[in-house]
Design a protein around this motif. Structure first.
Motif, PDB file in Angstrom:
ATOM      1  N   ARG A   1      37.791  10.574  37.835  1.00 34.54           N
ATOM      2  CA  ARG A   1      38.250   9.599  38.811  1.00 34.54           C
ATOM      3  C   ARG A   1      37.725   9.897  40.209  1.00 34.54           C
ATOM      4  O   ARG A   1      38.014   9.160  41.152  1.00 34.54           O
ATOM      5  CB  ARG A   1      39.776   9.548  38.795  1.00 34.54           C
ATOM      6  CG  ARG A   1      40.264   8.993  37.476  1.00 34.54           C
ATOM      7  CD  ARG A   1      41.751   9.026  37.332  1.00 34.54           C
ATOM      8  NE  ARG A   1      42.124   8.486  36.014  1.00 34.54           N
ATOM      9  CZ  ARG A   1      43.240   8.746  35.372  1.00 34.54           C
ATOM     10  NH1 ARG A   1      44.119   9.567  35.918  1.00 34.54           N
ATOM     11  NH2 ARG A   1      43.488   8.222  34.198  1.00 34.54           N
TER      12      ARG A   1
ATOM     13  N   GLU B   1      45.851   8.299  40.285  1.00 31.78           N
ATOM     14  CA  GLU B   1      44.636   7.564  40.602  1.00 31.78           C
ATOM     15  C   GLU B   1      44.081   8.030  41.952  1.00 31.78           C
ATOM     16  O   GLU B   1      44.832   8.392  42.858  1.00 31.78           O
ATOM     17  CB  GLU B   1      44.922   6.061  40.659  1.00 31.78           C
ATOM     18  CG  GLU B   1      45.244   5.433  39.319  1.00 31.78           C
ATOM     19  CD  GLU B   1      44.029   5.295  38.423  1.00 31.78           C
ATOM     20  OE1 GLU B   1      42.901   5.443  38.943  1.00 31.78           O
ATOM     21  OE2 GLU B   1      44.202   5.049  37.218  1.00 31.78           O
TER      22      GLU B   1
ATOM     23  N   GLU C   1      44.930  16.287  38.896  1.00 36.43           N
ATOM     24  CA  GLU C   1      45.170  16.934  37.610  1.00 36.43           C
ATOM     25  C   GLU C   1      46.417  16.362  36.938  1.00 36.43           C
ATOM     26  O   GLU C   1      46.511  16.339  35.709  1.00 36.43           O
ATOM     27  CB  GLU C   1      45.325  18.441  37.815  1.00 36.43           C
ATOM     28  CG  GLU C   1      45.498  19.234  36.540  1.00 36.43           C
ATOM     29  CD  GLU C   1      44.305  19.144  35.609  1.00 36.43           C
ATOM     30  OE1 GLU C   1      44.498  19.290  34.398  1.00 36.43           O
ATOM     31  OE2 GLU C   1      43.177  18.917  36.086  1.00 36.43           O
ATOM     32  N   GLY C   2      47.357  15.851  37.717  1.00 38.47           N
ATOM     33  CA  GLY C   2      48.561  15.246  37.177  1.00 38.47           C
ATOM     34  C   GLY C   2      48.389  13.788  36.793  1.00 38.47           C
ATOM     35  O   GLY C   2      49.365  13.083  36.580  1.00 38.47           O
ATOM     36  N   ASN C   3      47.135  13.326  36.763  1.00 47.49           N
ATOM     37  CA  ASN C   3      46.787  12.000  36.258  1.00 47.49           C
ATOM     38  C   ASN C   3      46.961  10.891  37.288  1.00 47.49           C
ATOM     39  O   ASN C   3      47.021   9.710  36.934  1.00 47.49           O
ATOM     40  CB  ASN C   3      47.578  11.640  34.994  1.00 47.49           C
ATOM     41  CG  ASN C   3      46.725  10.886  33.997  1.00 47.49           C
ATOM     42  OD1 ASN C   3      45.518  11.082  33.929  1.00 47.49           O
ATOM     43  ND2 ASN C   3      47.346  10.023  33.215  1.00 47.49           N
TER      44      ASN C   3
ATOM     45  N   ALA D   1      39.610   5.136  31.323  1.00 46.79           N
ATOM     46  CA  ALA D   1      40.125   6.278  32.077  1.00 46.79           C
ATOM     47  C   ALA D   1      40.832   5.905  33.360  1.00 46.79           C
ATOM     48  O   ALA D   1      41.405   6.749  34.013  1.00 46.79           O
ATOM     49  CB  ALA D   1      38.966   7.219  32.406  1.00 46.79           C
TER      50      ALA D   1
ATOM     51  N   LYS E   1      38.858  15.557  29.472  1.00 49.54           N
ATOM     52  CA  LYS E   1      39.953  15.066  30.309  1.00 49.54           C
ATOM     53  C   LYS E   1      39.415  14.018  31.289  1.00 49.54           C
ATOM     54  O   LYS E   1      38.361  14.209  31.894  1.00 49.54           O
ATOM     55  CB  LYS E   1      40.592  16.217  31.076  1.00 49.54           C
ATOM     56  CG  LYS E   1      41.313  17.209  30.178  1.00 49.54           C
ATOM     57  CD  LYS E   1      42.154  18.178  30.972  1.00 49.54           C
ATOM     58  CE  LYS E   1      43.437  17.510  31.416  1.00 49.54           C
ATOM     59  NZ  LYS E   1      44.390  18.503  31.976  1.00 49.54           N
ATOM     60  N   PRO E   2      40.145  12.936  31.468  1.00 51.14           N
ATOM     61  CA  PRO E   2      39.660  11.880  32.362  1.00 51.14           C
ATOM     62  C   PRO E   2      39.883  12.166  33.839  1.00 51.14           C
ATOM     63  O   PRO E   2      39.297  11.499  34.688  1.00 51.14           O
ATOM     64  CB  PRO E   2      40.488  10.666  31.924  1.00 51.14           C
ATOM     65  CG  PRO E   2      41.773  11.256  31.437  1.00 51.14           C
ATOM     66  CD  PRO E   2      41.394  12.555  30.781  1.00 51.14           C
ATOM     67  N   THR E   3      40.717  13.152  34.163  1.00 50.00           N
ATOM     68  CA  THR E   3      41.235  13.277  35.527  1.00 50.00           C
ATOM     69  C   THR E   3      40.140  13.342  36.591  1.00 50.00           C
ATOM     70  O   THR E   3      40.101  12.503  37.494  1.00 50.00           O
ATOM     71  CB  THR E   3      42.149  14.507  35.629  1.00 50.00           C
ATOM     72  OG1 THR E   3      41.488  15.635  35.072  1.00 50.00           O
ATOM     73  CG2 THR E   3      43.427  14.270  34.846  1.00 50.00           C
TER      74      THR E   3
END
Length: 465
Positions: free
Chosen positions: A296, A201, A197-199, A16, A291-293
């Motif tokens: 993080r 980091e 949310e837009g991926n 992720a 979802k991975p977001t």
């Protein structure tokens, strides 16, 4: 911010958090910047108290015996209500834990893990906790305060030298307690959640705090945050030399016997049995991949747990594991720090909650005259609620694997019975999750077949809000 503000890397097995090379680079930078902690818990006494806006390292724990539960408190009835919620797939799956007076009254699962490949939810089925994770972050920091490795008024910049706000003076003022009570002073609620949310980091987004508009000086106002809150993970790393995820495993999960609990996407996907998230389509529920977001942001939203785990968590936070969480620390974690009147606007909160505050990873409500220590969590396809009633020695946790808010009415139903308030019909009323709702809800594809669809043919889009 400079590149000292880097993301603590995920476990090596996690897919992720970017390519392997990025994880290795992040690790190298982190190890290079980590500062040893010299903070010590102050000695309390005349002239030695922390600033009035900070929690005390310890608070007196009420010695008053807990009141008995009101007549008519029937756990079997609540379990039957949970069963009804999963009938006809009103919600796909649900787990609930209830503890009282040091005993587990119920820790069970209901419904199915996945509408496409259904397996029954049981006491060890793992759910994503979303913002219920914040209480774990507050507890982790509290354990370090208990050790003398931190103070609540320790300055974040002393532990995370790359941390910056738009004003250098404000940067120096932010404390550990400010992070955990959402009093950093940022103008926007959930600042930079859209980037997450837009991926993006975490460490990249955290640098943007240096340009975020401020509403007030740190410690002086409330605005719910996920990115800024997660700085506490960097503080834990700097104070201990160990990654946040490993410290939570070592200091909380293992000693409390939370055998199914984990952090991160790899954690939930590696569980022996876990509940897939579900969103709605025109033809029913659609199951997705998690979802991975927001994974993080481990302090804000990274924990996964089962009903069995939550029962142990509730026992500890109702004071029955003083070997792990001493009573004075619990009293500190649960004590109101800042008023949050906006949390009384909808659903059962509007009707039952007379005042609302935020503590250290927990909310605190006056619920019809009864103190309730509370948090909600909501992310794409998962919802959860936890509540502690210190005056009744009662703890409740409800988790479910869908975007429906209907099960949220089960919590006030149980609390009403516990304290003897007149019954209300809460279970048929949708409830807004407010600030605790992460920006991850979306519409399932309208072409999903009746009876649900798998994630392989379905993708949920982010909410436009």
């Amino acid at each position: 911010m400079n590149d000292a503000r880097v993301r603590r890397p995920a476990r090596p097995s996690s897919p992720a958090f970017g390519p392997r090379s990025l994880r290795i680079a992040s690790l190298a930078l982190l190890l290079g910047m980590a500062l040893p902690s010299t903070a010590q818990t102050p000695t309390l006494g005349p002239g030695h108290l922390p600033p009035p806006t900070q929690p005390l390292p310890y608070r007196a724990f009420p010695a008053t015996p807990a009141q008995p539960l009101a007549a008519g408190f029937d756990v079997a009835r609540f379990e039957a209500m949970a069963e009804q919620l999963v009938q006809g797939q009103r919600v796909p799956g649900l787990a609930m834990a209830i503890v009282q007076n040091g005993r587990i009254l119920s820790a069970r699962g209901y419904g199915v893990t996945d509408v496409v490949r259904p397996q029954p939810v049981d006491a060890h089925t793992v759910f994503r906790l979303a913002s219920l994770s914040k209480a774990f972050a507050g507890t982790m920091a509290g354990l370090l305060v208990n050790d003398g490795s931190l103070r609540w008024d320790s300055r974040v910049a002393d532990y995370v030298p790359g941390f910056q706000l738009v004003d250098a003076g404000y940067t120096r003022q932010v404390t550990v307690a400010d992070l955990l009570s959402h009093r950093v002073g940022l103008k926007a609620h959930n600042a930079f959640d859209r980037d997450i949310e837009g991926n993006a980091e975490y460490y990249q987004v955290a640098q943007k705090l240096a340009s975020a508009p401020m509403q007030c000086a740190p410690g002086q106002c409330y605005a719910y945050q996920n990115v800024a809150f997660s700085l506490v993970g960097d503080v834990v790393f700097a104070a201990t030399g160990t990654f946040y995820e490993q410290e939570v495993q070592r200091r909380i999960f293992e000693p409390l016997g939370m055998a199914d609990a984990s952090l991160g996407l790899a954690g939930i996907e590696g569980a022996a049995r876990w509940a897939r998230p579900h969103v709605r389509s025109r033809n029913g529920w659609v199951s997705l991949n998690p979802k991975p977001t927001y994974y993080r942001l481990p302090p804000a939203a990274g924990v996964n747990a089962s009903a069995s785990d939550m029962a142990q968590w509730l026992l500890a936070h109702t004071g029955h594991r003083p070997d792990v969480l001493p009573a004075p620390l619990l009293a500190t974690l649960h004590a109101p720090v800042v008023a949050t009147p906006g949390e009384m606007r909808s659903g059962w909160r509007r009707d039952r909650v007379h005042s609302a505050s935020y503590a250290l990873g927990w909310r605190v409500f006056d619920y019809g005259g009864e103190e309730v220590v509370f948090h909600a969590g909501a992310v794409q396809g998962y919802r959860g609620l936890t509540a502690l009633l210190p005056g009744r020695d009662l703890g409740i946790a409800i988790l479910w694997n869908s975007e429906s808010s209907l099960p949220s009415g089960l919590l006030p139903t149980i609390i009403d019975r516990a304290v003897g308030l007149p019954a209300q019909r809460w279970l048929d009323v949708d409830t807004d999750f407010g600030s605790d709702n992460l920006m991850a809800d979306g519409e399932a594809p309208s072409s999903a077949p009746a009876g649900g669809a798998s994630a392989s043919s379905s993708v949920a889009a982010p909410s436009p809000r």
